[in-house]
Motif scaffolding. Structure first.
Motif, PDB file in Angstrom:
ATOM      1  N   ALA A  45       0.813  -1.403   0.147  1.00  8.93           N
ATOM      2  CA  ALA A  45       0.132  -0.020   0.182  1.00  8.93           C
ATOM      3  C   ALA A  45       0.733   1.291  -0.062  1.00  8.93           C
ATOM      4  O   ALA A  45       0.357   2.243   0.097  1.00  8.93           O
ATOM      5  CB  ALA A  45      -0.994   0.018   1.248  1.00  8.93           C
ATOM      6  N   GLY A  46       2.058   1.259  -0.179  1.00  4.97           N
ATOM      7  CA  GLY A  46       2.923   2.304  -0.256  1.00  4.97           C
ATOM      8  C   GLY A  46       3.153   3.311   0.795  1.00  4.97           C
ATOM      9  O   GLY A  46       2.323   3.287   1.932  1.00  4.97           O
ATOM     10  N   GLY A  47       3.896   4.424   0.672  1.00  4.67           N
ATOM     11  CA  GLY A  47       3.882   5.591   1.677  1.00  4.67           C
ATOM     12  C   GLY A  47       5.423   5.865   1.773  1.00  4.67           C
ATOM     13  O   GLY A  47       6.305   4.884   1.588  1.00  4.67           O
ATOM     14  N   ASN A  48       5.327   6.989   2.640  1.00  2.00           N
ATOM     15  CA  ASN A  48       6.753   7.601   2.742  1.00  2.00           C
ATOM     16  C   ASN A  48       8.047   6.714   3.668  1.00  2.00           C
ATOM     17  O   ASN A  48       9.132   6.682   3.370  1.00  2.00           O
ATOM     18  CB  ASN A  48       6.879   8.922   3.224  1.00  2.00           C
ATOM     19  CG  ASN A  48       6.325   8.909   4.755  1.00  2.00           C
ATOM     20  OD1 ASN A  48       5.549   8.087   5.097  1.00  2.00           O
ATOM     21  ND2 ASN A  48       6.953   9.810   5.605  1.00  2.00           N
ATOM     22  N   LYS A  49       7.466   5.751   4.375  1.00  2.24           N
ATOM     23  CA  LYS A  49       8.100   4.857   5.279  1.00  2.24           C
ATOM     24  C   LYS A  49       9.112   3.808   4.402  1.00  2.24           C
ATOM     25  O   LYS A  49      10.344   3.513   4.816  1.00  2.24           O
ATOM     26  CB  LYS A  49       7.476   4.214   6.445  1.00  2.24           C
ATOM     27  CG  LYS A  49       6.434   4.907   7.109  1.00  2.24           C
ATOM     28  CD  LYS A  49       7.088   6.356   7.683  1.00  2.24           C
ATOM     29  CE  LYS A  49       5.961   7.047   8.523  1.00  2.24           C
ATOM     30  NZ  LYS A  49       6.577   8.459   8.950  1.00  2.24           N
ATOM     31  N   THR A  50       8.646   3.561   3.135  1.00  5.41           N
ATOM     32  CA  THR A  50       9.407   2.740   2.276  1.00  5.41           C
ATOM     33  C   THR A  50      10.808   3.345   1.878  1.00  5.41           C
ATOM     34  O   THR A  50      11.853   2.524   2.193  1.00  5.41           O
ATOM     35  CB  THR A  50       8.729   2.413   1.033  1.00  5.41           C
ATOM     36  OG1 THR A  50       7.368   1.775   1.181  1.00  5.41           O
ATOM     37  CG2 THR A  50       9.205   1.591   0.242  1.00  5.41           C
ATOM     38  N   ARG A  51      10.914   4.525   1.654  1.00  4.88           N
ATOM     39  CA  ARG A  51      12.286   4.926   1.542  1.00  4.88           C
ATOM     40  C   ARG A  51      13.194   4.994   2.669  1.00  4.88           C
ATOM     41  O   ARG A  51      14.301   4.659   2.479  1.00  4.88           O
ATOM     42  CB  ARG A  51      12.204   6.673   1.186  1.00  4.88           C
ATOM     43  CG  ARG A  51      11.395   6.851  -0.301  1.00  4.88           C
ATOM     44  CD  ARG A  51      11.524   8.422  -0.646  1.00  4.88           C
ATOM     45  NE  ARG A  51      10.694   8.882  -1.751  1.00  4.88           N
ATOM     46  CZ  ARG A  51      11.182   8.466  -3.096  1.00  4.88           C
ATOM     47  NH1 ARG A  51      12.490   8.093  -3.253  1.00  4.88           N
ATOM     48  NH2 ARG A  51      10.435   9.087  -3.969  1.00  4.88           N
ATOM     49  N   TYR A 167      15.258  10.253   2.394  1.00  2.00           N
ATOM     50  CA  TYR A 167      14.501  11.303   2.037  1.00  2.00           C
ATOM     51  C   TYR A 167      15.606  12.137   1.354  1.00  2.00           C
ATOM     52  O   TYR A 167      15.229  13.320   0.740  1.00  2.00           O
ATOM     53  CB  TYR A 167      13.369  12.061   2.894  1.00  2.00           C
ATOM     54  CG  TYR A 167      12.111  11.499   2.447  1.00  2.00           C
ATOM     55  CD1 TYR A 167      11.403  11.984   1.355  1.00  2.00           C
ATOM     56  CD2 TYR A 167      11.753  10.163   2.868  1.00  2.00           C
ATOM     57  CE1 TYR A 167      10.000  11.522   1.102  1.00  2.00           C
ATOM     58  CE2 TYR A 167      10.585   9.608   2.365  1.00  2.00           C
ATOM     59  CZ  TYR A 167       9.831  10.276   1.709  1.00  2.00           C
ATOM     60  OH  TYR A 167       8.726   9.657   1.113  1.00  2.00           O
ATOM     61  N   MET A 168      16.746  11.950   1.609  1.00  2.60           N
ATOM     62  CA  MET A 168      17.892  12.763   1.142  1.00  2.60           C
ATOM     63  C   MET A 168      17.808  12.314  -0.345  1.00  2.60           C
ATOM     64  O   MET A 168      17.924  13.037  -1.232  1.00  2.60           O
ATOM     65  CB  MET A 168      19.344  12.310   1.775  1.00  2.60           C
ATOM     66  CG  MET A 168      19.647  13.280   2.891  1.00  2.60           C
ATOM     67  SD  MET A 168      21.488  13.240   3.366  1.00  2.60           S
ATOM     68  CE  MET A 168      21.941  14.520   2.215  1.00  2.60           C
ATOM     69  N   ALA A 169      17.962  10.845  -0.527  1.00  2.26           N
ATOM     70  CA  ALA A 169      17.506  10.320  -2.177  1.00  2.26           C
ATOM     71  C   ALA A 169      16.635  11.006  -2.602  1.00  2.26           C
ATOM     72  O   ALA A 169      16.522  11.198  -3.778  1.00  2.26           O
ATOM     73  CB  ALA A 169      17.420   8.867  -1.732  1.00  2.26           C
ATOM     74  N   CYS A 170      15.416  11.008  -1.926  1.00  3.67           N
ATOM     75  CA  CYS A 170      14.105  11.686  -2.503  1.00  3.67           C
ATOM     76  C   CYS A 170      14.505  13.097  -3.090  1.00  3.67           C
ATOM     77  O   CYS A 170      14.023  13.543  -4.109  1.00  3.67           O
ATOM     78  CB  CYS A 170      12.914  11.759  -1.675  1.00  3.67           C
ATOM     79  SG  CYS A 170      11.494  12.325  -2.334  1.00  3.67           S
TER      80      CYS A 170
END
Length: 332
Positions: A45-51, A167-170
């Motif tokens: 189901a995705g979402g920011n924690k994946t990164r 989120y540096m990568a994002c």
């Protein structure tokens, strides 16, 4: 070379899309708004924690762990995705869940709570809303060690300096997409909770010497407290990767006007924001994070804090399974 930014698992193929929200922008009278669809990241189901988990799970595996332990609310997106990563990697997973601040705990709840059981969580430790989650996680880790296994504790929201690397990568990804689109962004607006997404974005834009400013809309806590929390994590992330140069205090900006009565407690502004985005763009937000973050963006536009000439990117951090736990907010 600092290898830390290269030590990661990969749970998403390619970049998440950026879409222009022309009908929402028109409904609000500007500015130009785009949305970064991190709700479409990999894992369940995705979402920011994946990164964040791409780096945290890589560190866990590097340390020889076979059990992931983390914590969150009973509808925690982070817990859902940590469990999904554990399933993907063949690891065990145990969760510490805090009871809701308002209302009763429902052991038959849908949303993320249903998914914990569907994906086969090994153990759930339920504690009071004001309980000490760190102590509870450490107790689980000690029990795991007594079984001859090795635990790896992931903090609330995956928000430490390793998780913030996601989120540096994002930020790198956003800059690359902005170049390809020919559209530099003046602002990135995101919900700010445990702080890892916010801190990682700021660190990433600083590393790229970008002029994009990150605005965090609090989903909990005060402006002063959250800015201090994010700033501390920003400094630790910068130290981890060897980011050079002085970081000014005003690099971190948070807004606490849209929290309402507390974390995960609905507000009228959140309900309006979720409804407006669904009816103008057909995009689902969630009632805890993105709904309040979008309420903040809408509020800033209406107050004239963002101008029609600004280019704003809204970060969709996922969380839509929680939407299905509150139908009473959206069905007349």
């Amino acid at each position: 070379m600092n290898q830390i930014r290269y030590e990661r698992r990969t749970y998403t193929n390619g970049y998440t899309p950026i879409q222009k929200l022309e009908r929402l922008s028109k409904a609000l009278g500007g500015p130009a708004i785009w949305i970064k669809r991190d709700d479409q990241l990999g894992l369940t189901a995705g979402g920011n924690k994946t990164r964040k988990l791409e780096y945290l799970v890589a560190d866990a595996i590097k340390q020889g762990a076979d059990t992931l332990i983390t914590c969150g609310a009973v509808q925690s997106n982070h817990c859902r995705l940590t469990l999904a990563a554990a399933v993907r990697e063949g690891l065990r997973c145990q969760l510490v869940l805090s009871k809701p601040e308002a209302g009763e705990y429902n052991p038959q709840a849908s949303g993320n709570h249903l998914l914990f059981h569907l994906m086969g969580v090994e153990k759930i430790e339920l504690i009071p809303a004001d309980g000490d989650i760190q102590v509870a996680m450490e107790a689980l880790a000690q029990a795991v060690e007594k079984e001859g296994k090795k635990a790896y504790i992931i903090p609330l929201g995956g928000s430490n300096q390793i998780g913030s690397l996601g989120y540096m990568a994002c930020a790198d990804e956003i800059e690359q997409q902005a170049m390809e689109m020919g559209t530099p962004f003046d602002y990135v607006v995101t919900g700010t909770g445990s702080g890892g997404t916010h801190a990682g974005l700021v660190a990433g834009f600083l590393a790229r010497q970008s002029h994009t400013e990150v605005i965090g809309i609090n989903v909990s806590g005060t402006k002063e407290g959250k800015e201090s929390q994010v700033r501390d994590l920003l400094y630790r992330t910068a130290a981890l990767v060897g980011l050079q140069g002085e970081i000014s205090d005003d690099a971190v900006r948070c807004d606490d006007q849209y929290v309402g009565a507390g974390y995960a407690i609905p507000t009228e502004e959140m309900v309006e924001a979720v409804t407006l985005v669904a009816r103008t763009e057909g995009i689902l937000l969630d009632p805890v994070y993105t709904g309040k973050a979008m309420a903040g963006l809408i509020g800033m536009i209406r107050k004239g804090e963002l101008t029609p000439d600004d280019r704003v990117l809204f970060l969709h951090t996922g969380g839509t399974p929680a939407l299905y736990t509150v139908p009473q907010l959206f069905i007349p």
